[in-house]
Design a protein around this motif. Structure first.
Motif, PDB file in Angstrom:
ATOM      1  N   GLY A 111      32.557  63.250  33.244  1.00 16.96           N
ATOM      2  CA  GLY A 111      32.366  63.665  31.988  1.00 16.96           C
ATOM      3  C   GLY A 111      30.863  64.310  31.637  1.00 16.96           C
ATOM      4  N   ILE A 112      29.798  63.509  32.219  1.00 17.84           N
ATOM      5  CA  ILE A 112      28.503  63.992  32.255  1.00 17.84           C
ATOM      6  C   ILE A 112      28.212  65.294  32.849  1.00 17.84           C
ATOM      7  N   LEU A 113      28.734  65.245  33.993  1.00 12.74           N
ATOM      8  CA  LEU A 113      28.516  66.740  34.807  1.00 12.74           C
ATOM      9  C   LEU A 113      29.231  67.980  34.091  1.00 12.74           C
ATOM     10  N   LEU A 114      30.493  67.448  33.503  1.00 14.34           N
ATOM     11  CA  LEU A 114      31.122  68.603  32.815  1.00 14.34           C
ATOM     12  C   LEU A 114      30.475  69.149  31.723  1.00 14.34           C
ATOM     13  N   SER A 115      30.002  68.072  30.900  1.00 15.76           N
ATOM     14  CA  SER A 115      29.283  68.635  29.696  1.00 15.76           C
ATOM     15  C   SER A 115      27.637  69.261  30.148  1.00 15.76           C
ATOM     16  N   THR A 116      27.274  69.001  31.303  1.00 12.38           N
ATOM     17  CA  THR A 116      26.080  69.660  31.614  1.00 12.38           C
ATOM     18  C   THR A 116      26.166  71.077  32.102  1.00 12.38           C
ATOM     19  N   ALA A 117      27.659  71.516  32.459  1.00 17.82           N
ATOM     20  CA  ALA A 117      27.770  72.554  32.980  1.00 17.82           C
ATOM     21  C   ALA A 117      27.275  74.012  32.133  1.00 17.82           C
ATOM     22  N   PHE A 134      43.340  80.767  32.729  1.00 18.48           N
ATOM     23  CA  PHE A 134      42.181  80.934  32.205  1.00 18.48           C
ATOM     24  C   PHE A 134      41.243  79.704  31.980  1.00 18.48           C
ATOM     25  N   MET A 135      42.014  78.514  31.765  1.00 18.80           N
ATOM     26  CA  MET A 135      41.673  77.373  31.552  1.00 18.80           C
ATOM     27  C   MET A 135      41.274  76.714  32.646  1.00 18.80           C
ATOM     28  N   GLU A 136      41.726  76.809  33.688  1.00 16.30           N
ATOM     29  CA  GLU A 136      41.903  76.369  35.066  1.00 16.30           C
ATOM     30  C   GLU A 136      40.481  76.765  35.572  1.00 16.30           C
ATOM     31  N   ILE A 137      39.679  77.686  35.149  1.00 13.00           N
ATOM     32  CA  ILE A 137      38.313  78.126  35.738  1.00 13.00           C
ATOM     33  C   ILE A 137      37.506  76.907  35.299  1.00 13.00           C
ATOM     34  N   SER A 138      37.341  76.272  34.397  1.00 13.86           N
ATOM     35  CA  SER A 138      36.541  75.279  34.030  1.00 13.86           C
ATOM     36  C   SER A 138      37.123  74.026  34.312  1.00 13.86           C
ATOM     37  N   ASP A 153      38.583  64.513  42.081  1.00 17.65           N
ATOM     38  CA  ASP A 153      39.080  65.426  40.716  1.00 17.65           C
ATOM     39  C   ASP A 153      37.530  65.939  40.064  1.00 17.65           C
ATOM     40  N   ILE A 154      36.659  66.864  40.966  1.00 12.66           N
ATOM     41  CA  ILE A 154      35.540  67.215  40.086  1.00 12.66           C
ATOM     42  C   ILE A 154      35.943  68.610  39.429  1.00 12.66           C
ATOM     43  N   PRO A 155      35.729  68.567  38.223  1.00  6.66           N
ATOM     44  CA  PRO A 155      36.412  70.199  37.715  1.00  6.66           C
ATOM     45  C   PRO A 155      35.685  71.198  38.125  1.00  6.66           C
ATOM     46  N   ASN A 156      36.138  72.326  38.044  1.00  6.11           N
ATOM     47  CA  ASN A 156      35.788  73.547  38.776  1.00  6.11           C
ATOM     48  C   ASN A 156      34.327  73.854  37.941  1.00  6.11           C
ATOM     49  N   ALA A 157      34.285  73.648  36.681  1.00  5.81           N
ATOM     50  CA  ALA A 157      33.020  73.923  35.865  1.00  5.81           C
ATOM     51  C   ALA A 157      32.023  73.210  36.780  1.00  5.81           C
ATOM     52  N   VAL A 158      32.034  72.256  37.075  1.00  8.99           N
ATOM     53  CA  VAL A 158      30.997  71.364  37.698  1.00  8.99           C
ATOM     54  C   VAL A 158      30.374  72.051  38.793  1.00  8.99           C
ATOM     55  N   GLY A 190      29.132  81.819  29.115  1.00 11.04           N
ATOM     56  CA  GLY A 190      30.170  82.049  28.116  1.00 11.04           C
ATOM     57  C   GLY A 190      31.452  81.900  28.622  1.00 11.04           C
ATOM     58  N   ILE A 191      31.693  82.189  30.032  1.00 11.05           N
ATOM     59  CA  ILE A 191      33.130  82.401  30.477  1.00 11.05           C
ATOM     60  C   ILE A 191      33.458  80.658  30.663  1.00 11.05           C
ATOM     61  N   LEU A 192      32.589  80.033  31.186  1.00 13.09           N
ATOM     62  CA  LEU A 192      32.708  78.453  31.481  1.00 13.09           C
ATOM     63  C   LEU A 192      33.192  77.889  30.098  1.00 13.09           C
ATOM     64  N   MET A 193      32.296  77.957  28.931  1.00 13.09           N
ATOM     65  CA  MET A 193      32.655  77.638  27.712  1.00 13.09           C
ATOM     66  C   MET A 193      33.928  77.957  27.153  1.00 13.09           C
ATOM     67  N   ALA A 194      34.394  79.293  27.048  1.00 10.07           N
ATOM     68  CA  ALA A 194      35.548  79.727  26.644  1.00 10.07           C
ATOM     69  C   ALA A 194      36.756  79.014  27.419  1.00 10.07           C
ATOM     70  N   SER A 195      36.517  79.163  28.823  1.00  7.48           N
ATOM     71  CA  SER A 195      37.651  78.483  29.418  1.00  7.48           C
ATOM     72  C   SER A 195      37.827  76.864  29.141  1.00  7.48           C
ATOM     73  N   ARG A 196      36.591  76.208  28.890  1.00 12.61           N
ATOM     74  CA  ARG A 196      36.653  74.903  28.554  1.00 12.61           C
ATOM     75  C   ARG A 196      37.746  74.426  27.543  1.00 12.61           C
ATOM     76  N   LEU A 197      37.102  75.263  26.571  1.00 13.53           N
ATOM     77  CA  LEU A 197      37.777  74.994  24.968  1.00 13.53           C
ATOM     78  C   LEU A 197      39.049  76.055  24.863  1.00 13.53           C
ATOM     79  N   ASN A 198      39.320  76.476  26.110  1.00 10.19           N
ATOM     80  CA  ASN A 198      40.374  77.609  25.969  1.00 10.19           C
ATOM     81  C   ASN A 198      40.399  78.661  24.725  1.00 10.19           C
ATOM     82  N   THR A 199      39.216  78.732  24.307  1.00 13.94           N
ATOM     83  CA  THR A 199      38.972  79.554  22.830  1.00 13.94           C
ATOM     84  C   THR A 199      37.657  80.131  23.167  1.00 13.94           C
ATOM     85  N   ALA A 200      37.602  81.516  22.686  1.00 11.62           N
ATOM     86  CA  ALA A 200      36.243  82.019  22.369  1.00 11.62           C
ATOM     87  C   ALA A 200      36.001  81.764  20.779  1.00 11.62           C
TER      88      ALA A 200
END
Lengths: 331, 502
Positions: A50-56, A161-165, A178-183, A242-252
Motif C-alpha cells: 500500500g505504501i509503495l502504491l501510494s508512492t507511485a 485501463f485500470m490494469e495499468i495501475s 502481487d506487486i501492482p503495476n503502478a509500483v 497522470g495516467i497512473l493516477m487516472a488508472s488507479r482511480l479509474n477516473t480522470a
C-alpha cells in the motif's frame, strides 16, 4: 596546493558524499523500524505494498521534478499538468473511444507539450521558472476543468485501463508476488530516469547548466534549447503520473492534483537534491518519496489525525534541509 | 603649506603571502585634490580600502587630523568622516533622492514611530542648494542621469560631514558637460576644506583638477609630485617604470601577408563599443591592451556572440559569419576563455573530465545521446598530461584545484575543441608565476601550430612579451595599433590607452 593534500581532500569528500546518500537511506530504515515497533499493523506485506502504491504517483512526479530542479529551476505546474494529462487521456479513451494505447500516448503528449511550453517561456522569453510554471499551473488547472466540463471522466467501459495501475504483471508471473503495476512502473521510470541523468548527454548538460549556466553557455552549448528539452522531459514524467493516477482511480478527476507539485518538490529536497541546482540523484528522490509515504502511512496507522501528519511532514522537510546545510558547512 | 588631514605611512598589506602593498605612503591635506594613479593592480584600490576600513593593514600607521587612528571597519571610517564614492553606484534606485541621502539616519516624528518625510526633504533641499544642484528631493533615483546619481552620492557622503572623499574613476560614465558639473562641485568642496582623493586614468583631467599626484606601481609607492610641476609624459613613465622584461623581439614580427582568419568591421554597441575594426591573421598572437573598462572584454564577448551587437560585421576565413550566440561562434571555430574564471569558466562542482570536455560533449556520445565515458576519460587524461594539470584524478571536482590548474583545465576545454581562433581574456589572472610561464609557452606553441590568438591582458609586460601585433583600446574605441617591434614600449601603449576622444 601539493598533491598529497589534494588526495586527502578527495577521499575525504568521497566518503562525505556517500555518507549523505547513506544518511537519507538510513533515515528511511529507521522510520520503518520505528513504525514497525510502534504498531503491529505496519510491517505487513499488504501495508508495505500500500505504501509503495501510494508512492507511485507522487514518486513519478518527483522524478520528473528532479530534472528541472537540478538545472536550478523549478516546476510548479506538475500537479495540475498531471490532472490535465489524466483528463486528456479520459477524453481520448472514454469520450472519443480511441484505443487505450493511443489514449496513453495522448496523455503523455499533453504532459510533454505543457513542459515544452514552460521551457519555451523560460528559455526563450526569459520569464523566471517560478513565474512561468506558476502560470502554467493555472492554465493547466483551468483547461482541465474546461475540457472535462468540471465533471469526472470515468473509464468504466475500459476494464483494461485500470490494469495499468492496479493489475499485477509480476503477480501473474510469480504467484503470490502481487506487486501492482503502478509500483513496477514507478521503479522502471526511476531506472530510466537514472540512466537518462547519469549516462546521456541530456543528463550531462542538465548538471552543467545547474552547476554554472553562464559558463556552460560560454562553452558553446545551446543552453536555451537544452532547457526546453529538460522541461519537456519533466512534462513527459508528469504525463506518466497522470495516467497512473487516472488508472488507479479509474477516473480522470479534473480537480485532483493541485498541491501535488509541492509534495513532489518536498520529496526531491528530502532526497538531497539542491534547490540551487547542480546536485541531485534519482535514487535520492526515490528514497525521499518513500520517506514521505512511510511517514504518512505510519502516522495514520498510529491514529495520528491527518492534520497533524501534515505538520510532521513540514518539520521533516526542515530537518532534512537543515541536515544538508550542516553537512555542507562542515565540508 | 596647508594642514595635513590624512597621513598613511609604511603601509604593508599582503594577501595569502603575496605583497599587495609594500611600504606605501600617502598624505592628504585639507582642501586639496590629490590624484592617485597607477596601472591596474598597482595597489591604488587596496590602499584606499585600507583607509576606508575594508581591509586591515599588516603594518604601518594612519594619522587622521594629526592623531594615530585605527579603522577596523567601514562604519568606523564613515564615522570619522572618510567616505568613498564607488565606481558602481551604491544607491537604491527605487527610493527618492532624499530617502537615499538619509538612509539609516532618517528624521523621525511622533515618539520616533513615524518617518518625518517633510523634514527629510527640507534638509535635502538645503544640502542640494548648498551645492547649487537643481534636483527635486522627491525624484526617484532611477529617473536621474548617471551624473546626477553620482552627485547624489557625493551629497550623501557630505551629509555624513565627510572630511575625506575618495572618488574612484568618477568621470568614467560621464559626458563632457557632466564632467564640468562634477568639477564645479569638486572645486566647491575643496573651498570648504574637504580633502579629495581622485583616482583616475585620464591624464588630461588630472592636469586640470588636481593639486598633487601620487604614483603607485606594483604595490609600491613611487613618488608624489605637484601637478603644476609635472607633465603627463612624466607621470606615464613613472607609472610603467623602467625595469621592463624585454624578450627577444626580432622573432615577434609576423608576416603581414599571411591569411586573414578573423576580421571584424565597425562593431558597435551602445555606450560600450564604437566602430571597432581589426584583422587577425593565421598564426598570430594579437595583443589587446587597455585599461579596465576600455571595452576589451566587450569586444571579445561580442565576437563570441555572448553579448548582442547593435551593428557590425564579422568575417571568419574571409566569409561573413552570423553569430547569434556562443554555440554559433563555436561552430565557426572560435573559442573564448573568459577573464572571470570562477563565474564564466568553471563548473566548480563538477569534475576535471566534465570541464575539460564541456565544449565538445557532443563528440563523446554514441548516437548523439549516450555518453561515451571511456573516450571522455581518455581525452581528459590526455589534456591533464599535456598541460601538466596537477590533480590526483580526472574525477576530482574542479573546486579543489588551484587557480592555475583550473585555468589549464579550462584552456584544455578549448584545445579539445580544436578551435582555429582562440580569444584568451586575461589568461594569467590570479595564477602563480610557474603556471604563468607554462601558459605563455602554450600560447606560443599554439600560434606556431597555426592557431590565431587574441590575447587580452592588463599586464603590459605580458602583452609585449607574447604579441606579434598590439591594438590598444580606450573607452570602446581602438586608439592605436602597433607592430611589436623594437619601437613598441609600455609608454606608447599607455599613451594610446589614455587617449580620450573629445
Amino acid at each position: 596546493m601539493n598533491k598529497t593534500t589534494v588526495v586527502e581532500q578527495k577521499s575525504h569528500f568521497a566518503i562525505k558524499s556517500g555518507l549523505q546518500q547513506l544518511l537519507v537511506f538510513g533515515s528511511l530504515i529507521l522510520l520503518v523500524i520505528f513504525f514497525s515497533i510502534a504498531s503491529d499493523n505496519f510491517f505487513h506485506f499488504s501495508n508495505l505494498i500500500g505504501i509503495l502504491l501510494s508512492t507511485a504517483v507522487i514518486g513519478v512526479l518527483a522524478l520528473g521534478s528532479t530534472f528541472v530542479i537540478i538545472t536550478g529551476g523549478i516546476d510548479l505546474s506538475v500537479g495540475t499538468v498531471m490532472t490535465l494529462s489524466a483528463v486528456m487521456t479520459g477524453v481520448f479513451i472514454t469520450i472519443w473511444g480511441l484505443p487505450i494505447p493511443i489514449g496513453i500516448i495522448g496523455g503523455l503528449l499533453t504532459g510533454a507539450l505543457c513542459g515544452f511550453l514552460s521551457g519555451f517561456t523560460i528559455a526563450r522569453l526569459g520569464i523566471p521558472p517560478f513565474i512561468a510554471t506558476l502560470a502554467m499551473m493555472m492554465i493547466a488547472k483551468g483547461l482541465a476543468l474546461v475540457i472535462s466540463g468540471a465533471k469526472p471522466i470515468y473509464f468504466t467501459d475500459n476494464e483494461a485501463f485500470m490494469e495499468i495501475s492496479l493489475g499485477s504483471v509480476l503477480g501473474d508471473l510469480i504467484p503470490g508476488f502481487d506487486i501492482p503495476n503502478a509500483v513496477l512502473i514507478f521503479f522502471i521510470v526511476a531506472i530510466l530516469g537514472s540512466i537518462l541523468l547519469s549516462r546521456t548527454i541530456v543528463g550531462r548538460y542538465n548538471f552543467a547548466i545547474g552547476s554554472n549556466e553562464e559558463a556552460t553557455r560560454l562553452s558553446g552549448i545551446n543552453v536555451r534549447n537544452w532547457k526546453i528539452v529538460i522541461y519537456t522531459i519533466t512534462g513527459v514524467f508528469t504525463g506518466i503520473a497522470g495516467i497512473l493516477m487516472a488508472s488507479r482511480l479509474n477516473t480522470a478527476h479534473p480537480s485532483l492534483g493541485a498541491g501535488y507539485e509541492l509534495e513532489a518538490i518536498a520529496a526531491v529536497i528530502i532526497g538531497g537534491t539542491s534547490l540551487s541546482g547542480g546536485k541531485g540523484t534519482i535514487l535520492g528522490t526515490v528514497i525521499g518519496a518513500l520517506i514521505m509515504s512511510v511517514l504518512t502511512n505510519g502516522l495514520r496507522i498510529m491514529s495520528v489525525p491527518q492534520e497533524w501528519q501534515t505538520v510532521v511532514v513540514g518539520f521533516v522537510i526542515l530537518l532534512a534541509v537543515y541536515a544538508d546545510i550542516l553537512r555542507r558547512r562542515k565540508a | 603649506m596647508s594642514e595635513s588631514l590624512v597621513q598613511m605611512e609604511g603601509i604593508v598589506k599582503s594577501f595569502a603571502g603575496v605583497h599587495a602593498l609594500k611600504d606605501c605612503r600617502f598624505d592628504l591635506r585639507l582642501g586639496e585634490v590629490h590624484a592617485l594613479v597607477g596601472e591596474n593592480g598597482a595597489g591604488k584600490s587596496t590602499m584606499m580600502k585600507v583607509l576606508t576600513g575594508v581591509y586591515q593593514m599588516d603594518e604601518g600607521r594612519i594619522l587622521y587630523q594629526g592623531e594615530e587612528v585605527r579603522i577596523p571597519d567601514t562604519r568606523a571610517a564613515q564615522k570619522k568622516g572618510i567616505s568613498m564614492i564607488h565606481q558602481e553606484m551604491n544607491l537604491a534606485a527605487d527610493l527618492t533622492v532624499a530617502q537615499n541621502i538619509f538612509i539609516g539616519k532618517e528624521p523621525r516624528k511622533a515618539l520616533k514611530l513615524f518617518l518625518d518625510e517633510k523634514e527629510m526633504n527640507r534638509q535635502t533641499s538645503i544640502l542640494l542648494r548648498q551645492m547649487n544642484l537643481d534636483i527635486d528631493p522627491t525624484t526617484l533615483v532611477s529617473k536621474l542621469t548617471v551624473a546626477k546619481q553620482q552627485m547624489v552620492e557625493i551629497i550623501k557622503a557630505i551629509s555624513y560631514d565627510s572630511q575625506v572623499l575618495i572618488m574612484d574613476e568618477p568621470t568614467a560614465a560621464l559626458s563632457d558637460a557632466e564632467i564640468e558639473e562634477l568639477f564645479k562641485i569638486i572645486v566647491q568642496l575643496r573651498a570648504k576644506g574637504v580633502g579629495i582623493v581622485y583616482i583616475s586614468h585620464r591624464m588630461a583631467e588630472l592636469k586640470r583638477i588636481t593639486d598633487r599626484i601620487t604614483v603607485m606601481r606594483d604595490g609600491s609607492y613611487i613618488d608624489t609630485v605637484a601637478t603644476a610641476d609635472t607633465s603627463i609624459d612624466k607621470i606615464i613613465s613613472m607609472m610603467v617604470g623602467r625595469e621592463l622584461f624585454q624578450s627577444d623581439k626580432t622573432n615577434r614580427l609576423k608576416d603581414e601577408t599571411s591569411e586573414s582568419m578573423l576580421e571584424v568591421r565597425n562593431l558597435n554597441r551602445r555606450n560600450v563599443l564604437h566602430n571597432v575594426s581589426f584583422t587577425l591573421r593565421k598564426g598570430e598572437i594579437l595583443g589587446v591592451a587597455g585599461l579596465v573598462g576600455a571595452g576589451r572584454t566587450e569586444v571579445a564577448r561580442a565576437i563570441f556572440g555572448a553579448d548582442p551587437l547593435d551593428s557590425g560585421e564579422i568575417y571568419v576565413h574571409g566569409r561573413k559569419a552570423r553569430i547569434n550566440g556562443p554555440h554559433q561562434a563555436v561552430k565557426h571555430g572560435i573559442g573564448y576563455l573568459s577573464e572571470d574564471r570562477k563565474h564564466f569558466g568553471c563548473l566548480l562542482e563538477m569534475d576535471v573530465s566534465t570541464n575539460a570536455t564541456l565544449a565538445t560533449t557532443g563528440r563523446f556520445t554514441r548516437a548523439g545521446f549516450w555518453m561515451n565515458e571511456k573516450r571522455m576519460n581518455e581525452v581528459s587524461t590526455q589534456i591533464v598530461e599535456e598541460l601538466k594539470v596537477k590533480t590526483p584524478s580526472i574525477k576530482q571536482k574542479l573546486k579543489f584545484l588551484s587557480g592555475g590548474n583550473q585555468q589549464k583545465v579550462i584552456i584544455g576545454k578549448w584545445l579539445t575543441r580544436d578551435c582555429d581562433i582562440l580569444i584568451f581574456d586575461e589568461p594569467t589572472r590570479g595564477i602563480d608565476i610557474g603556471a604563468k610561464s607554462e601558459i605563455y609557452k602554450l600560447l606560443e606553441n599554439l600560434a606556431a601550430a597555426g592557431k590565431s590568438i587574441i590575447m587580452i591582458s592588463s599586464e603590459l609586460p605580458e602583452i609585449l612579451r607574447l604579441s606579434h601585433r598590439i591594438i590598444v583600446m580606450c573607452e570602446g574605441r581602438i586608439t592605436g595599433e602597433l607592430m611589436n617591434d623594437h619601437l613598441a614600449t609600455q609608454e606608447q601603449i599607455m599613451t594610446y590607452a589614455t587617449d580620450r576622444i573629445g
